[in-house]
Design an enzyme around this catalytic site. Structure first.
Site, mmCIF file in Angstrom:
data_model
loop_
_atom_site.group_PDB
_atom_site.id
_atom_site.type_symbol
_atom_site.label_atom_id
_atom_site.label_comp_id
_atom_site.label_asym_id
_atom_site.label_seq_id
_atom_site.Cartn_x
_atom_site.Cartn_y
_atom_site.Cartn_z
ATOM 1 N N ASP A 9 0.874 -1.158 0.000
ATOM 2 C CA ASP A 9 0.000 0.000 0.000
ATOM 3 C C ASP A 9 0.924 1.223 0.000
ATOM 4 O O ASP A 9 2.098 1.112 0.376
ATOM 5 C CB ASP A 9 -0.877 -0.046 1.261
ATOM 6 N N ASP A 11 -0.063 5.071 0.892
ATOM 7 C CA ASP A 11 -0.283 6.028 1.987
ATOM 8 C C ASP A 11 -0.265 5.299 3.331
ATOM 9 O O ASP A 11 -1.111 4.446 3.593
ATOM 10 C CB ASP A 11 -1.649 6.714 1.818
HETATM 11 C C1 BG6 Z 1 -5.685 5.819 0.107
HETATM 12 C C2 BG6 Z 1 -5.673 6.509 1.440
HETATM 13 O O1 BG6 Z 1 -4.404 5.314 -0.151
HETATM 14 O O2 BG6 Z 1 -6.047 6.698 -0.942
HETATM 15 C C3 BG6 Z 1 -6.973 7.262 1.681
HETATM 16 O O3 BG6 Z 1 -5.508 5.537 2.444
HETATM 17 C C4 BG6 Z 1 -7.247 8.185 0.507
HETATM 18 O O4 BG6 Z 1 -6.864 7.983 2.881
HETATM 19 C C5 BG6 Z 1 -7.311 7.339 -0.768
HETATM 20 O O5 BG6 Z 1 -8.484 8.849 0.697
HETATM 21 C C6 BG6 Z 1 -7.628 8.145 -2.007
HETATM 22 O O6 BG6 Z 1 -6.558 9.014 -2.263
HETATM 23 P P1 BG6 Z 1 -6.549 10.166 -3.349
HETATM 24 O O7 BG6 Z 1 -5.113 10.612 -3.303
HETATM 25 O O8 BG6 Z 1 -6.940 9.572 -4.654
HETATM 26 O O9 BG6 Z 1 -7.520 11.197 -2.905
HETATM 27 MG MG MG Z 2 -2.757 3.139 3.608
#
Ligand code: BG6
Ligand code: MG
Length: 210
Positions: A9, A11
């Site tokens: 993963d 984030d």
């Molecule tokens: C995930 C995160 O990786 O991506 C979430 O854990 C986040 O918190 C989601 O909302 C969507 O991310 P983005 O960057 O497309 O808004």
């Molecule tokens: Mg994550």
């Protein structure tokens, strides 16, 4: 079973952008008048942008028009991107670079499986784009986490069965996705989900490739 692929993963596993997502969603929730704590944010981790906003609206029992919904998505993402504007390789979480290098030396393939539509931008900033055989992000799946699609696509691109891959996750939705997909799941750096994975690590320095 021999490990042939590692799926990360992004984030909260590779980089601590999960906190930036929280701050940005907190701002959105505040403007909607919805109480929102870090504990509440646990439900959002790993979800797509759209599903995250839907969850906040459900928490507040609020209905908004499609247009307003879209405006909130745009403003959240703008705020979030501003907050990570100066991100560099120094923001990589503990143990990531070392594990990627060691895995590569052993011929283990590497993938990213992220719900984020900003994943490729962030990986570019971390100088990690070329470290992975495949990057599956939020733009490439029809069914976001907790659906296993993102990880199944990663495993398929590497040419491996789920049982031959390990998934590293910091979110409940991600661990569910990994388990439902038939992967060995490792929860990392988030005590809230310590008991949900097949294994828990405080950080990636604790993962030893044999
Ligand atoms: C995930 C995160 O990786 O991506 C979430 O854990 C986040 O918190 C989601 O909302 C969507 O991310 P983005 O960057 O497309 O808004
Ligand atoms: Mg994550």
């Amino acid at each position: 079973m021999e490990i042939k692929g590692l799926i990360f993963d992004l984030d909260g596993v590779i980089v601590n952008t999960e906190h930036n997502h929280f701050v940005a969603w907190k701002r959105t929730a505040d403007s909607l008048g919805v109480a929102f704590t870090e504990k509440d944010n646990e439900k959002l981790k790993g979800l797509s942008r759209v599903d995250s906003l839907k969850t906040i609206l459900e928490m507040g029992n609020i209905e908004i028009s499609d247009e307003t919904f879209n405006d909130y998505l745009i403003s959240k993402n703008k705020f979030y991107l501003d907050s990570i504007a100066s991100i560099t390789a120094e923001n990589m979480l503990k143990g990531v670079a070392d594990l990627l290098n060691k895995a590569k030396e052993k011929g283990i393939l590497l993938a990213v499986g992220s719900s984020s539509k900003n994943a490729k931008f962030i990986l570019e900033r971390l100088n990690l784009t070329d470290a992975f055989h495949i990057i599956v992000d939020g733009n490439m799946v029809e069914n976001p986490k907790p659906n296993p699609e993102v990880f199944l696509k990663g495993a398929e691109a590497m040419g491996f069965a789920p049982e031959e891959c390990v998934v590293f996750e910091d979110a409940e939705s991600g661990i569910k996705a990994a388990k439902d997909g038939g992967f060995y799941s490792i929860a990392v750096g988030n005590p809230e989900i310590a008991k949900l994975g097949d294994l828990y690590l405080n950080d990636l320095t604790e993962f030893k490739l044999i």
